[in-house]
Design an enzyme around this catalytic site. Structure first.
Site, mmCIF file in Angstrom:
data_model
loop_
_atom_site.group_PDB
_atom_site.id
_atom_site.type_symbol
_atom_site.label_atom_id
_atom_site.label_comp_id
_atom_site.label_asym_id
_atom_site.label_seq_id
_atom_site.Cartn_x
_atom_site.Cartn_y
_atom_site.Cartn_z
ATOM 1 N N ARG A 1 0.852 -1.027 -0.111
ATOM 2 C CA ARG A 1 0.033 -0.036 0.025
ATOM 3 C C ARG A 1 1.025 1.262 -0.127
ATOM 4 O O ARG A 1 1.814 1.535 0.825
ATOM 5 C CB ARG A 1 -0.841 -0.027 1.414
ATOM 6 C CG ARG A 1 -1.746 1.224 1.285
ATOM 7 C CD ARG A 1 -2.746 1.083 2.482
ATOM 8 N NE ARG A 1 -3.463 2.291 2.602
ATOM 9 C CZ ARG A 1 -4.294 2.506 3.495
ATOM 10 N NH1 ARG A 1 -4.293 1.654 4.610
ATOM 11 N NH2 ARG A 1 -4.936 3.689 3.523
ATOM 12 N N ASP B 1 -3.087 4.708 -2.850
ATOM 13 C CA ASP B 1 -4.370 5.363 -2.401
ATOM 14 C C ASP B 1 -5.012 6.438 -3.006
ATOM 15 O O ASP B 1 -6.148 6.718 -2.953
ATOM 16 C CB ASP B 1 -4.068 5.702 -0.799
ATOM 17 C CG ASP B 1 -4.525 4.747 0.139
ATOM 18 O OD1 ASP B 1 -5.707 3.974 -0.153
ATOM 19 O OD2 ASP B 1 -3.674 4.730 1.296
#
Ligand code: ADP
Length: 391
Positions: free
Chosen positions: A90, A147
């Site tokens: 991530r 993100d």
């Protein structure tokens, strides 16, 4: 041999969360999940294998302090259970160039390092395990998932601040965050309510970090977060949207340094700042102090305001989803929010809401509201599987 297992890593300032997925023709299946907490001071390892009870927490000791050493321990531990064939990470910021997951190589890592000024409190930590894995396990395929990526479909008005074009060109833009969570919710909504998934939905990701996203037919139209993860809703310790004049006032009139302003905006505000009690919604709900009620009321007020704003961005609303720690678990916040949104067509079913049912509006409600648990790691595993399948 085809890759079989993917490690997914989500590195923050003080913790390294991980999952191990087995790739199957039906998609990734989670086999292990866990975390190493307090990695920079006193690392504590915890893991759960399949549906077994959680393994006892393990204090790693001072020899394992730091991202690199923790990752070395984690890799060795994971490889006792399964071969790791690829890793997914991530990464908070992909800037304007990375709107899709990308295979990491030296050039991409350098490009992501250049984005550190856009997310100084998150990006450096996300990059640590990527660099560490590149040295510990050279040759392992590593994929970065961003993100910001889900928000790349926003139209120009939603991407730009009303600032001089030179600043926009320099990257001062409204990117948006929590994109992996929104993408996962949009994917799950297709299974749960395919008609709504084709419609106009507001998703409220309410955790310690909180934002909301307007999604039309699975594509992001706008979100409450802008250039940094400090924008939009009040959060656990972050202020959310402020009058920009407040920052000038703090600097000029109160003689606050940039570091102390940053500390106020990121660590001393939000639920913690308003209540003076805690950043944690559970504690505020249990408190009978008026300041706790004030913090909850302000958060609910802002969530409701953004429902209005995002409905305007969508040109109407067909339903809503609540997710993340507060969204999934706080029947109080959902109740207070939806009770003030009757005008949008929500009619709360408070029994369903109290029981944390998936659908929390009545049959008569003009539009539905759902509660769906998010799973960013699973979304990352899906992306890595797609990338590996096309190689
Ligand atoms: P992060 O952004 O750190 O991933 P989470 O999604 O884990 O945050 O959400 C943490 C928030 O969820 C905290 O404010 C916590 O108090 C809240 N929360 C978790 N469980 C409950 C609950 N049962 N009732 C109310 N709030 C809860």
């Amino acid at each position: 041999m085809k890759p079989q297992n993917i490690a997914v890593l989500n590195a923050g300032s003080s913790s390294l969360k991980f999952s191990l997925f087995e790739l199957t023709p039906k998609g990734p299946l989670r086999r292990i999940r866990g975390q190493i907490a307090e990695i920079t001071s006193n690392p504590v390892f915890s893991a759960r294998i399949g549906s077994d009870p959680k393994e006892p927490d393990q204090l790693l000791g001072s020899n394992h302090v730091g991202h690199h050493r923790c990752l070395k321990f984690l890799l060795a531990w994971l490889e006792q259970h399964a071969r790791v064939d690829a890793a997914g990470h991530r990464v908070v910021h992909g800037g304007i160039h990375y709107s899709q997951p990308v295979i990491l190589d030296a050039a991409v890592i350098t490009a992501l390092e250049a984005l550190i000024p856009l997310a100084p409190l998150h990006q450096p930590h996300n990059l640590e395990p990527i660099r560490a894995l590149a040295t510990l396990h050279p040759g392992l395929t590593q994929v970065a998932c961003f993100d910001t990526a889900f928000h790349a479909t926003k139209r120009q008005e939603a991407q730009c601040f009303p600032l001089p074009a030179t600043l926009t060109d320099a990257g001062v833009r409204r990117y948006g965050f929590h994109g992996l969570s929104y993408e996962y919710i949009a994917m799950k909504l297709k299974e749960l309510d395919p008609e709504l998934a084709r419609g106009r939905v507001v998703v409220a990701h309410l955790g310690n970090g909180a934002s909301m996203c307007a999604i039309d037919n699975g594509k992001c139209v706008d979100s409450t977060m802008g250039m940094t993860a400090a924008d939009g809703l009040p959060m656990g310790t972050r202020s959310g949207t402020l009058d920009p004049g407040v920052l000038l006032y703090m600097a000029r009139e109160l003689n606050m340094s940039l570091d102390s302003i940053e500390d106020v905006l990121y660590r001393q505000s939000g639920l913690k700042g308003i209540s003076g009690i805690s950043h944690d919604m559970r504690q505020l709900e249990q408190s009978d102090h008026p300041k706790a009620a004030q913090a909850i009321a302000l958060m609910v007020y802002r969530i409701q305001q953004y429902f209005g704003a995002l409905t305007a961005s969508l040109g109407g609303l067909d339903g809503a989803v609540f997710t993340a720690g507060i969204g999934e678990n706080s029947s109080l916040i959902r109740r207070k929010t939806l009770q003030g949104l009757h005008w949008l067509g929500f009619e709360l079913d408070d029994v369903a809401n109290t029981q944390h049912a998936t659908r929390i509006t009545t049959r008569q409600s003009k539009i539905p509201a759902y509660v769906l648990p998010t799973d960013e790691d699973l979304m990352i595993a899906h992306h890595v599987q797609e990338i590996l399948d096309t190689r």
